[in-house]
Design a protein around this motif. Sequence first.
Motif, PDB file in Angstrom:
ATOM      1  N   HIS A  96       6.047   8.724   9.097  1.00 39.50           N
ATOM      2  CA  HIS A  96       4.996   8.274  10.009  1.00 39.50           C
ATOM      3  C   HIS A  96       4.374   9.460  10.739  1.00 39.50           C
ATOM      4  O   HIS A  96       3.141   9.575  10.840  1.00 39.50           O
ATOM      5  CB  HIS A  96       5.583   7.268  11.003  1.00 39.50           C
ATOM      6  CG  HIS A  96       4.614   6.800  12.040  1.00 39.50           C
ATOM      7  ND1 HIS A  96       3.560   5.955  11.739  1.00 39.50           N
ATOM      8  CD2 HIS A  96       4.523   7.063  13.362  1.00 39.50           C
ATOM      9  CE1 HIS A  96       2.865   5.728  12.841  1.00 39.50           C
ATOM     10  NE2 HIS A  96       3.439   6.387  13.832  1.00 39.50           N
ATOM     11  N   HIS A  97       5.214  10.368  11.234  1.00 41.89           N
ATOM     12  CA  HIS A  97       4.702  11.543  11.951  1.00 41.89           C
ATOM     13  C   HIS A  97       3.910  12.458  11.017  1.00 41.89           C
ATOM     14  O   HIS A  97       2.850  12.985  11.392  1.00 41.89           O
ATOM     15  CB  HIS A  97       5.841  12.315  12.604  1.00 41.89           C
ATOM     16  CG  HIS A  97       6.468  11.608  13.757  1.00 41.89           C
ATOM     17  ND1 HIS A  97       5.762  11.200  14.869  1.00 41.89           N
ATOM     18  CD2 HIS A  97       7.746  11.241  13.990  1.00 41.89           C
ATOM     19  CE1 HIS A  97       6.561  10.605  15.716  1.00 41.89           C
ATOM     20  NE2 HIS A  97       7.784  10.606  15.205  1.00 41.89           N
ATOM     21  N   HIS A  99       2.301  11.555   8.338  1.00 34.88           N
ATOM     22  CA  HIS A  99       1.052  10.859   8.038  1.00 34.88           C
ATOM     23  C   HIS A  99       0.046  11.045   9.181  1.00 34.88           C
ATOM     24  O   HIS A  99      -1.138  11.331   8.935  1.00 34.88           O
ATOM     25  CB  HIS A  99       1.325   9.375   7.790  1.00 34.88           C
ATOM     26  CG  HIS A  99       0.108   8.569   7.493  1.00 34.88           C
ATOM     27  ND1 HIS A  99      -0.580   8.693   6.306  1.00 34.88           N
ATOM     28  CD2 HIS A  99      -0.559   7.642   8.233  1.00 34.88           C
ATOM     29  CE1 HIS A  99      -1.614   7.878   6.328  1.00 34.88           C
ATOM     30  NE2 HIS A  99      -1.624   7.233   7.486  1.00 34.88           N
ATOM     31  N   ASN A 100       0.522  10.887  10.426  1.00 37.31           N
ATOM     32  CA  ASN A 100      -0.359  11.077  11.579  1.00 37.31           C
ATOM     33  C   ASN A 100      -0.873  12.508  11.646  1.00 37.31           C
ATOM     34  O   ASN A 100      -2.050  12.749  11.945  1.00 37.31           O
ATOM     35  CB  ASN A 100       0.361  10.718  12.873  1.00 37.31           C
ATOM     36  CG  ASN A 100       0.528   9.225  13.050  1.00 37.31           C
ATOM     37  OD1 ASN A 100      -0.119   8.437  12.376  1.00 37.31           O
ATOM     38  ND2 ASN A 100       1.408   8.836  13.944  1.00 37.31           N
ATOM     39  N   LEU A 101       0.004  13.466  11.371  1.00 35.21           N
ATOM     40  CA  LEU A 101      -0.404  14.862  11.383  1.00 35.21           C
ATOM     41  C   LEU A 101      -1.431  15.131  10.291  1.00 35.21           C
ATOM     42  O   LEU A 101      -2.420  15.835  10.510  1.00 35.21           O
ATOM     43  CB  LEU A 101       0.814  15.763  11.198  1.00 35.21           C
ATOM     44  CG  LEU A 101       0.571  17.259  11.249  1.00 35.21           C
ATOM     45  CD1 LEU A 101       0.019  17.672  12.612  1.00 35.21           C
ATOM     46  CD2 LEU A 101       1.846  18.005  10.946  1.00 35.21           C
ATOM     47  N   GLN A 103      -3.556  12.980   9.048  1.00 36.73           N
ATOM     48  CA  GLN A 103      -4.820  12.391   9.472  1.00 36.73           C
ATOM     49  C   GLN A 103      -5.522  13.274  10.506  1.00 36.73           C
ATOM     50  O   GLN A 103      -6.744  13.435  10.477  1.00 36.73           O
ATOM     51  CB  GLN A 103      -4.596  11.001  10.059  1.00 36.73           C
ATOM     52  CG  GLN A 103      -4.302   9.939   9.028  1.00 36.73           C
ATOM     53  CD  GLN A 103      -4.100   8.576   9.653  1.00 36.73           C
ATOM     54  OE1 GLN A 103      -3.697   8.465  10.812  1.00 36.73           O
ATOM     55  NE2 GLN A 103      -4.377   7.527   8.886  1.00 36.73           N
ATOM     56  N   ALA A 104      -4.739  13.856  11.413  1.00 34.62           N
ATOM     57  CA  ALA A 104      -5.324  14.733  12.428  1.00 34.62           C
ATOM     58  C   ALA A 104      -5.932  15.968  11.784  1.00 34.62           C
ATOM     59  O   ALA A 104      -7.049  16.392  12.141  1.00 34.62           O
ATOM     60  CB  ALA A 104      -4.272  15.129  13.456  1.00 34.62           C
TER      61      ALA A 104
END
Length: 142
Positions: A96-97, A99-101, A103-104
């Motif tokens: 999850h982390h 994936h968020n990174l 996207q950022a």
Amino acid sequence: MASKKLHPSVEKFKSFVKEHPGLIKEVRKGEHTWQELFEDWYLLGEDDPKWETYQSEHADETNTKTKTKKTSKTEKGWINQIGNILQKMDPDQMDHHIHNLSQAVAAIQGVLAQFQGGASSGGTQNQNQAPEGRNPFSFRKD
């Protein structure tokens, strides 16, 4: 003056330090900071062999030679410690982390591409083409 309630993990660390008085001496000597020790305690846990040397004041004073040997063993075993830390991590949470990174990073790349695209197409090419559809505020030279 009312005392502030500390975070539960800080409270646990304080009780851990009371059980391992050698840690206090290490901080006073300047060999470690409380932040470093807290982070190690948080990541490694209370059962890590690193903490054995700090359990009693007498062991810290009388076994200085064994302490340095144990320190060198822990320095050699840093790969094992990293492996233990990675085993404790939740793969779904890490995914999850990541994936968020991702996207950022993609969003930042998109913004940079917009600025780079605006800088390269904002030159003389825009002056020779009709302003319709691109930039409503650009003007052609007469």
